[in-house]
Scaffold this motif. Structure first.
Motif, mmCIF file in Angstrom:
data_model
loop_
_atom_site.group_PDB
_atom_site.id
_atom_site.type_symbol
_atom_site.label_atom_id
_atom_site.label_comp_id
_atom_site.label_asym_id
_atom_site.label_seq_id
_atom_site.Cartn_x
_atom_site.Cartn_y
_atom_site.Cartn_z
ATOM 1 N N UNK A 190 -2.320 -2.667 -6.280
ATOM 2 C CA UNK A 190 -2.494 -2.421 -7.649
ATOM 3 C C UNK A 190 -3.736 -1.578 -7.980
ATOM 4 N N UNK A 191 -4.657 -1.529 -6.835
ATOM 5 C CA UNK A 191 -5.804 -0.833 -6.945
ATOM 6 C C UNK A 191 -5.952 0.452 -6.311
ATOM 7 N N UNK A 192 -6.647 1.533 -6.852
ATOM 8 C CA UNK A 192 -6.719 2.817 -6.245
ATOM 9 C C UNK A 192 -7.909 2.626 -5.460
ATOM 10 N N UNK A 193 -7.786 2.870 -3.966
ATOM 11 C CA UNK A 193 -8.787 2.894 -2.872
ATOM 12 C C UNK A 193 -9.079 4.427 -2.656
ATOM 13 N N UNK A 194 -8.107 5.285 -3.065
ATOM 14 C CA UNK A 194 -8.515 6.799 -2.717
ATOM 15 C C UNK A 194 -8.019 7.560 -3.527
ATOM 16 N N UNK A 195 -8.607 8.702 -4.029
ATOM 17 C CA UNK A 195 -8.121 9.466 -5.028
ATOM 18 C C UNK A 195 -8.419 11.071 -4.816
ATOM 19 N N UNK A 214 -4.074 19.341 -1.026
ATOM 20 C CA UNK A 214 -5.046 18.105 -1.108
ATOM 21 C C UNK A 214 -6.339 18.701 -1.097
ATOM 22 N N UNK A 215 -7.067 18.453 -2.229
ATOM 23 C CA UNK A 215 -8.359 18.819 -2.403
ATOM 24 C C UNK A 215 -9.241 18.491 -1.253
ATOM 25 N N UNK A 216 -9.165 16.809 -0.807
ATOM 26 C CA UNK A 216 -9.920 16.414 -0.040
ATOM 27 C C UNK A 216 -9.142 15.745 0.983
ATOM 28 N N UNK A 217 -8.683 16.732 1.927
ATOM 29 C CA UNK A 217 -7.787 16.221 3.171
ATOM 30 C C UNK A 217 -8.496 15.524 4.148
ATOM 31 N N UNK A 264 -3.561 12.917 -6.147
ATOM 32 C CA UNK A 264 -2.576 11.895 -5.326
ATOM 33 C C UNK A 264 -3.793 10.639 -5.222
ATOM 34 N N UNK A 265 -3.111 9.414 -5.117
ATOM 35 C CA UNK A 265 -3.680 8.281 -4.974
ATOM 36 C C UNK A 265 -3.323 7.411 -3.776
ATOM 37 N N UNK A 284 0.899 -1.229 0.077
ATOM 38 C CA UNK A 284 0.168 0.057 0.049
ATOM 39 C C UNK A 284 1.038 1.408 -0.053
ATOM 40 N N UNK A 285 0.594 2.076 -0.945
ATOM 41 C CA UNK A 285 1.461 3.396 -0.934
ATOM 42 C C UNK A 285 0.538 4.552 -1.366
ATOM 43 N N UNK A 286 1.168 5.716 -1.257
ATOM 44 C CA UNK A 286 0.556 7.188 -1.875
ATOM 45 C C UNK A 286 1.525 7.374 -2.929
ATOM 46 N N UNK A 287 0.810 7.619 -3.994
ATOM 47 C CA UNK A 287 1.292 7.925 -5.268
ATOM 48 C C UNK A 287 0.765 9.155 -5.735
#
Length: 535
Positions: free
Chosen positions: A312-317, A449-452, A306-307, A295-298
């Motif tokens: 391999x799946x985006x769980x937050x963006x 970040x737009x959705x902090x 930011x994701x 799990x990581x922030x990209x």
């Protein structure tokens, strides 16, 4: 005739057979080392400490030109034939040139020289393929990523003692991203060879309902780019609108289905420009030594997003704002680990902003920027009346400036910390309107970040039962609160203008900082070429 009957360690009578045997790709049946060979090898390697030490420590045992090295030599020469497919500088390890020198070798001195040349070519190949052909910091100071180079002695030991085919396969990048980029590179080269995407769309902005030659040109270009199935329709119909929207989504544009000036500018980018982006992305991917299964922030800076990616799946963006495209304010590229968040943060104004922006204001008016506290070296608030701001220069100003927690705090209500030498972090902001812009490069370098709150809730949900309630309770205190993350989270600030989406199709972004253009110039200077493209 048996090659062994030609073997004579001294005199020129064996020279022509040596050249003949080498020309057949077979090692000559001559002693592994002679005095002439050793002298030549040592002299040739003397300017390369790594290579010189290796041969001295191994008793000048050959890697490439001895009778037992035929398999290793053939495997290496075959491997480097793929250099162009990897977007690497072919001339550094040119298989054809090495084979020509092998064929031309006549003396043991020649053999010593080509032995060293092949070892240096192998080390260059292994380094470039595993961790990149460039030293990125030398190209752009904002690329501060740590490059993990494999120790040359390890590379030499592996090729000397292991199965050569297996070792050479081990060197190849295994990342699915890299393989998708390579596939895109080969596809673009085929597209260019077949004539590209046709003529650019020479038109004013186009929108649904339009018709005429410009719409036909738009239609035909999108067909050739793969966004629209072939159709005889000559008007800007629903199908064309859907194709334009798909293109916009793949290029970081506002997906409204209207071919405005920004959209047409991207549609008119030639395939050669996209090919350069892909080759640069392959180089960047070679620098990335990361575990994508973790799990990581990209944060892809040109994507302004930011994701959180898990398996391999985006769980937050969320959308982000990055640093301005001016010196000293561009967001850097590096990886680190998020350790904690701060709710109701105070803002310690960076030194560069203090001396460049605020000190001149305070020198003209000591009551300027009244929302900021003056702080001494021990973190204590200092009365402005006790400070003669005019007495200090940018170098001698001994104070800091801090904005306490508030609704107008520059960091908003929460910041996300991955301590690093560059003082870069993710944070909230009171300037919400900037997130509506298509190109979002406005900060001093940190990532807004737009959705902090959504990001905070997601991070907290991994360690508390009711993340939103826990966060809200800390927020309501109005006090600065540090929340440690029980599991540190890798953070990758990257810069890809070409990157595969979830389906493997390459998405493109604008080169907002011009970094990819600089990297392409450096790769080109190193010898990388666009296959099939005439300069």
């Amino acid at each position: 005739m048996h090659f062994h009957s030609l073997r004579k360690p001294f005199g020129r009578s064996w020279l022509v057979p040596l050249a003949f045997v080498l020309s057949q790709g077979i090692a000559p049946a001559v002693p592994a080392q002679t005095a002439a060979f050793t002298r030549s090898l040592a002299a040739t390697a003397s300017s390369d400490q790594v290579v010189a030490d290796w041969y001295r420590e191994t008793g000048y045992r050959t890697l490439w030109t001895g009778p037992e090295d035929a398999g290793r030599r053939a495997a290496f020469l075959a491997a480097i034939l793929s250099a162009r497919d990897h977007g690497l500088p072919v001339a550094r390890y040119d298989a054809a040139a090495l084979m020509a020198r092998l064929r031309a070798a006549e003396t043991e001195g020649d053999r010593g020289r080509i032995e060293v040349e092949m070892t240096q070519a192998y080390l260059a190949w292994a380094r470039d393929l595993t961790s990149g052909a460039l030293e990125p910091r030398k190209v752009d100071a904002g690329i501060v990523r740590e490059i993990d180079r494999i120790d040359p002695k390890t590379l030499l030991t592996r090729i000397a003692n292991g199965n050569p085919e297996a070792v050479l396969r081990w060197l190849e990048p295994k990342s699915p991203v890299y393989l998708q980029l390579m596939k895109a590179k080969i596809g673009l080269e085929a597209q260019i060879a077949a004539g590209g995407w046709g003529a650019p769309v020479a038109a004013r902005p186009l929108s649904p309902g339009d018709s005429g030659p410009a719409v036909v040109a738009l239609r035909d270009r999108l067909v050739r780019m793969g966004y629209l199935a072939p159709t005889p329709v000559a008007s800007y119909d629903r199908g064309l609108q859907i194709a334009v929207t798909a293109f916009q989504l793949a290029h970081g544009l506002t997906p409204d289905g209207v071919a405005n000036a920004a959209t047409l500018a991207e549609i008119n980018q030639p395939p050669e420009a996209r090919l350069k982006s892909v080759i640069v992305a392959m180089e960047r991917e070679r620098w990335m030594d990361i575990d994508r299964t973790r799990k990581h922030i990209w944060v892809n800076l040109p994507d302004f997003r930011a994701k959180i990616v898990d398996g391999g799946k985006t769980i937050f963006e969320t959308r982000v704002v990055i640093g301005k495209n001016v010196p000293d304010q561009r967001s850097p590229e590096f990886s680190d680990e998020m350790e904690h968040m701060v709710i109701n943060p105070s803002w310690g104004v960076p030194r560069s902003i203090i001396v460049k922006e605020y000190l001149p204001l305070l020198q003209r008016n000591p009551n300027a920027v009244s929302h900021l506290q003056v702080i001494d070296g021990r973190g204590r608030v200092v009365s402005r009346g006790s400070v003669n701001f005019a007495a200090y220069s940018a170098k001698t100003f001994p104070f800091g400036l801090r904005q306490p927690p508030s609704d107008g705090n520059a960091l908003g209500k929460v910041k996300f910390m991955f301590p690093n030498p560059y003082n870069i972090y993710l944070h909230d902001t009171p300037s919400k309107s900037l997130f509506d812009h298509e190109v979002r490069a406005y900060s001093h370098g940190c990532i807004r970040v737009a959705d902090p709150f959504g990001l905070a809730h997601e991070l907290l949900s991994w360690q508390v039962d009711n993340a939103e309630a826990e966060f809200e309770a800390a927020l309501k205190t109005g006090k600065e609160t540090v929340v440690r993350l029980q599991e540190h989270l890798p953070v990758h600030l990257v810069y890809f203008t070409a990157y595969p989406d979830a389906r493997g199709r390459i998405s493109y972004r604008r080169d907002v900082y011009g970094r990819d253009a600089a990297l392409w110039e450096a790769l080109e200077a190193a010898g990388v070429e666009l296959a099939g493209v005439q300069g």
